[in-house]
Write a protein that holds these residues in place. Structure first.
Motif, PDB file in Angstrom:
ATOM      1  N   HIS A 130       6.133  -0.139   8.544  1.00 30.07           N
ATOM      2  CA  HIS A 130       4.931   0.667   8.324  1.00 30.07           C
ATOM      3  C   HIS A 130       4.173   0.071   7.139  1.00 30.07           C
ATOM      4  N   GLU A 160       2.747   7.540   6.627  1.00 31.53           N
ATOM      5  CA  GLU A 160       3.173   6.405   7.457  1.00 31.53           C
ATOM      6  C   GLU A 160       1.975   5.877   8.240  1.00 31.53           C
ATOM      7  N   HIS A 219      11.981  -0.947  12.015  1.00 30.81           N
ATOM      8  CA  HIS A 219      10.562  -1.126  12.306  1.00 30.81           C
ATOM      9  C   HIS A 219       9.793  -1.038  10.989  1.00 30.81           C
ATOM     10  N   HIS A 273      12.029  -0.016   7.719  1.00 35.11           N
ATOM     11  CA  HIS A 273      13.105   0.952   7.561  1.00 35.11           C
ATOM     12  C   HIS A 273      13.633   1.319   8.938  1.00 35.11           C
TER      13      HIS A 273
HETATM   14 ZN    ZN Z   1       9.291   4.651  10.551  1.00 39.21          ZN
END
Ligand code: ZN
Ligand SMILES: Nc1nc2c(c(=O)[nH]1)N=C([C@H](O)[C@H](O)COP(=O)(O)OP(=O)(O)OP(=O)(O)O)CN2
Length: 109
Positions: A30, A99, A28, A14
């Protein structure tokens, strides 16, 4: 009252739309650790609050290995994702979206 929890991991990418400069504006990834909490005073005909598999399919099935900005029509912060999950899943009253172990959002109805 019956309570259930369903946990799974979503691997995805995202970027965030922010009003301050941030590394998070760049795309990036997660591995979000998600826990979905549901409750009901009554069980359905199958003896369930909500089928664990339905929960996984509706959230993990739509988001895993995707670009969340393409799949969701809101800024994909952990807070917004948690609220969206509560709205998507029947009998859901709370969602926890992590996250990382140190960056966690919880939405509770
Ligand atoms: Zn992020
Ligand atoms: N309240 C929120 N803050 C932030 C969110 C969010 O969803 N809610 N999200 C992000 C970004 O997704 C970003 O990728 C997080 O970066 P990360 O390196 O994981 O976090 P930190 O900068 O805090 O670094 P740590 O090493 O984890 O301390 C940003 N903020």
């Amino acid at each position: 009252m019956y309570y259930i929890e369903k946990s799974f991991e979503i691997s995805a990418c995202h970027h965030l739309i922010l009003d301050h400069g941030s590394k998070c504006e760049n795309i990036h990834g997660h591995n979000w650790q998600v826990t979905v909490y549901c409750k009901s005073e009554e069980l359905d005909n199958n003896g369930m609050v909500v089928d664990f598999t339905l929960i996984k399919n509706k959230i993990h099935g739509r988001l895993d290995h995707q670009d969340l900005n393409q799949k969701l029509d809101f800024n994909p912060t952990a807070e917004n994702i948690a609220k969206w999950i509560v709205d998507e899943i029947p009998h859901c009253y709370k969602a926890r979206v992590a996250e990382t172990a140190s960056n966690v959002a919880i939405y509770e109805r």
